[in-house]
Design a protein around this motif. Structure first.
Motif, PDB file in Angstrom:
ATOM      1  N   ALA A 197     -57.952 125.134-105.007  1.00  0.00           N
ATOM      2  CA  ALA A 197     -56.988 124.101-104.597  1.00  0.00           C
ATOM      3  C   ALA A 197     -56.274 123.531-105.819  1.00  0.00           C
ATOM      4  O   ALA A 197     -55.070 123.274-105.784  1.00  0.00           O
ATOM      5  CB  ALA A 197     -57.691 122.997-103.819  1.00  0.00           C
ATOM      6  N   ALA A 198     -57.012 123.346-106.921  1.00  0.00           N
ATOM      7  CA  ALA A 198     -56.416 122.826-108.156  1.00  0.00           C
ATOM      8  C   ALA A 198     -55.371 123.797-108.703  1.00  0.00           C
ATOM      9  O   ALA A 198     -54.300 123.385-109.165  1.00  0.00           O
ATOM     10  CB  ALA A 198     -57.502 122.554-109.195  1.00  0.00           C
ATOM     11  N   ALA A 199     -55.668 125.097-108.634  1.00  0.00           N
ATOM     12  CA  ALA A 199     -54.714 126.114-109.102  1.00  0.00           C
ATOM     13  C   ALA A 199     -53.458 126.114-108.234  1.00  0.00           C
ATOM     14  O   ALA A 199     -52.338 126.253-108.743  1.00  0.00           O
ATOM     15  CB  ALA A 199     -55.365 127.489-109.092  1.00  0.00           C
ATOM     16  N   THR A 200     -53.625 125.942-106.925  1.00  0.00           N
ATOM     17  CA  THR A 200     -52.479 125.870-106.016  1.00  0.00           C
ATOM     18  C   THR A 200     -51.609 124.664-106.349  1.00  0.00           C
ATOM     19  O   THR A 200     -50.377 124.751-106.352  1.00  0.00           O
ATOM     20  CB  THR A 200     -52.957 125.792-104.546  1.00  0.00           C
ATOM     21  N   LEU A 201     -52.238 123.537-106.654  1.00  0.00           N
ATOM     22  CA  LEU A 201     -51.493 122.331-107.017  1.00  0.00           C
ATOM     23  C   LEU A 201     -50.759 122.509-108.352  1.00  0.00           C
ATOM     24  O   LEU A 201     -49.628 122.041-108.510  1.00  0.00           O
ATOM     25  CB  LEU A 201     -52.429 121.126-107.079  1.00  0.00           C
ATOM     26  N   LEU A 202     -51.377 123.192-109.289  1.00  0.00           N
ATOM     27  CA  LEU A 202     -50.701 123.479-110.563  1.00  0.00           C
ATOM     28  C   LEU A 202     -49.456 124.324-110.333  1.00  0.00           C
ATOM     29  O   LEU A 202     -48.407 124.091-110.938  1.00  0.00           O
ATOM     30  CB  LEU A 202     -51.647 124.197-111.524  1.00  0.00           C
ATOM     31  N   SER A 203     -49.585 125.311-109.473  1.00  0.00           N
ATOM     32  CA  SER A 203     -48.449 126.161-109.133  1.00  0.00           C
ATOM     33  C   SER A 203     -47.333 125.350-108.465  1.00  0.00           C
ATOM     34  O   SER A 203     -46.151 125.527-108.769  1.00  0.00           O
ATOM     35  CB  SER A 203     -48.905 127.294-108.213  1.00  0.00           C
ATOM     36  N   ALA A 204     -47.716 124.424-107.583  1.00  0.00           N
ATOM     37  CA  ALA A 204     -46.736 123.564-106.916  1.00  0.00           C
ATOM     38  C   ALA A 204     -46.046 122.644-107.925  1.00  0.00           C
ATOM     39  O   ALA A 204     -44.840 122.384-107.826  1.00  0.00           O
ATOM     40  CB  ALA A 204     -47.404 122.751-105.813  1.00  0.00           C
ATOM     41  N   CYS A 205     -46.802 122.157-108.916  1.00  0.00           N
ATOM     42  CA  CYS A 205     -46.209 121.338-109.992  1.00  0.00           C
ATOM     43  C   CYS A 205     -45.173 122.142-110.765  1.00  0.00           C
ATOM     44  O   CYS A 205     -44.088 121.649-111.082  1.00  0.00           O
ATOM     45  CB  CYS A 205     -47.283 120.853-110.954  1.00  0.00           C
ATOM     46  N   HIS A 206     -45.533 123.381-111.062  1.00  0.00           N
ATOM     47  CA  HIS A 206     -44.614 124.263-111.782  1.00  0.00           C
ATOM     48  C   HIS A 206     -43.331 124.462-110.979  1.00  0.00           C
ATOM     49  O   HIS A 206     -42.228 124.398-111.527  1.00  0.00           O
ATOM     50  CB  HIS A 206     -45.292 125.607-112.057  1.00  0.00           C
ATOM     51  N   ASP A 207     -43.457 124.696-109.674  1.00  0.00           N
ATOM     52  CA  ASP A 207     -42.284 124.873-108.807  1.00  0.00           C
ATOM     53  C   ASP A 207     -41.425 123.614-108.769  1.00  0.00           C
ATOM     54  O   ASP A 207     -40.192 123.691-108.768  1.00  0.00           O
ATOM     55  CB  ASP A 207     -42.716 125.249-107.385  1.00  0.00           C
ATOM     56  N   ALA A 208     -42.058 122.444-108.742  1.00  0.00           N
ATOM     57  CA  ALA A 208     -41.318 121.182-108.715  1.00  0.00           C
ATOM     58  C   ALA A 208     -40.624 120.926-110.047  1.00  0.00           C
ATOM     59  O   ALA A 208     -39.579 120.272-110.100  1.00  0.00           O
ATOM     60  CB  ALA A 208     -42.264 120.029-108.379  1.00  0.00           C
TER      61      ALA A 208
END
Length: 195
Positions: free
Chosen positions: A64-75
């Motif tokens: 879940a933390a890795a998914t959130l990091l990816s979402a941060c990168h996209d944002a």
């Protein structure tokens, strides 16, 4: 000795073209920033929100933390691309401002006192271009520095607030830029006709 007509015409053309190009790029910078400000604010808020969630899950739920990091990168991508676009615009503005100043200085060195009085508006344009360039360079540098802090683990509410503040040009400079652009649109000739 008065300036020869062909030299005067040369300077009139060169200075007019440099001013036209610089003002078009300043307007482009300003409209790009204005049109993207609300999206950049949304993205910065999103990064903050995602990074808070990431802090809660880091070390507990790695997937879940890795998914959130990816979402941060996209944002972060729209912020990165906008700042890069603004940096390129400022770089182009600086080229035309330097051209204007170089031609203005060369013209001044060729003028006699009578001609200098006829060209006094050039000093005003030269000062306005230099000031506007400094404002844009400062703003884009602050935005670049702010954006570097919009990373998970680094971002906090102060960073997001500072980024939002730096997206706005102060009222004084904003008025100066808008007035200069309006005057540039209204001007008929940069230099008066030669007698």
């Amino acid at each position: 000795m008065p300036l020869e007509p062909q030299r005067y015409k040369y300077y009139k053309t060169q200075l007019g073209d440099s001013l036209l190009s610089a003002t078009a790029l300043i307007r482009h910078y300003y409209t790009t920033l204005c049109s993207q400000t609300s999206q950049l604010i949304v993205q910065a808020d999103r990064i903050w929100e995602l990074s808070q969630r990431h802090r809660l899950l880091a070390g507990i739920k790695e997937a879940a933390a890795a998914t959130l990091l990816s979402a941060c990168h996209d944002a972060y991508q729209p912020i990165y691309h906008c700042i890069k676009q603004l940096q390129e615009a400022v770089s182009e503005v600086s080229i035309h401002v330097a051209d204007f100043e170089r031609e203005y200085q060369a013209l001044q060195s060729e003028l006699n006192q009578t001609d200098e009085l006829r060209c006094c508006s050039l000093a005003k344009w030269n000062a306005w271009l230099a000031q506007t360039l400094r404002v844009l360079q400062t703003q884009v540098k602050f935005l670049e520095l702010d954006s570097r802090a919009l990373l998970p683990g680094l971002v906090d509410t102060t960073t997001v607030k500072q980024f939002k503040r730096d997206l706005e040009v102060t009222a004084h400079y904003k008025a100066s830029i808008c007035l200069g652009l309006a005057e540039a649109d209204r001007r008929s000739e940069l230099l008066p006709p030669i007698n």
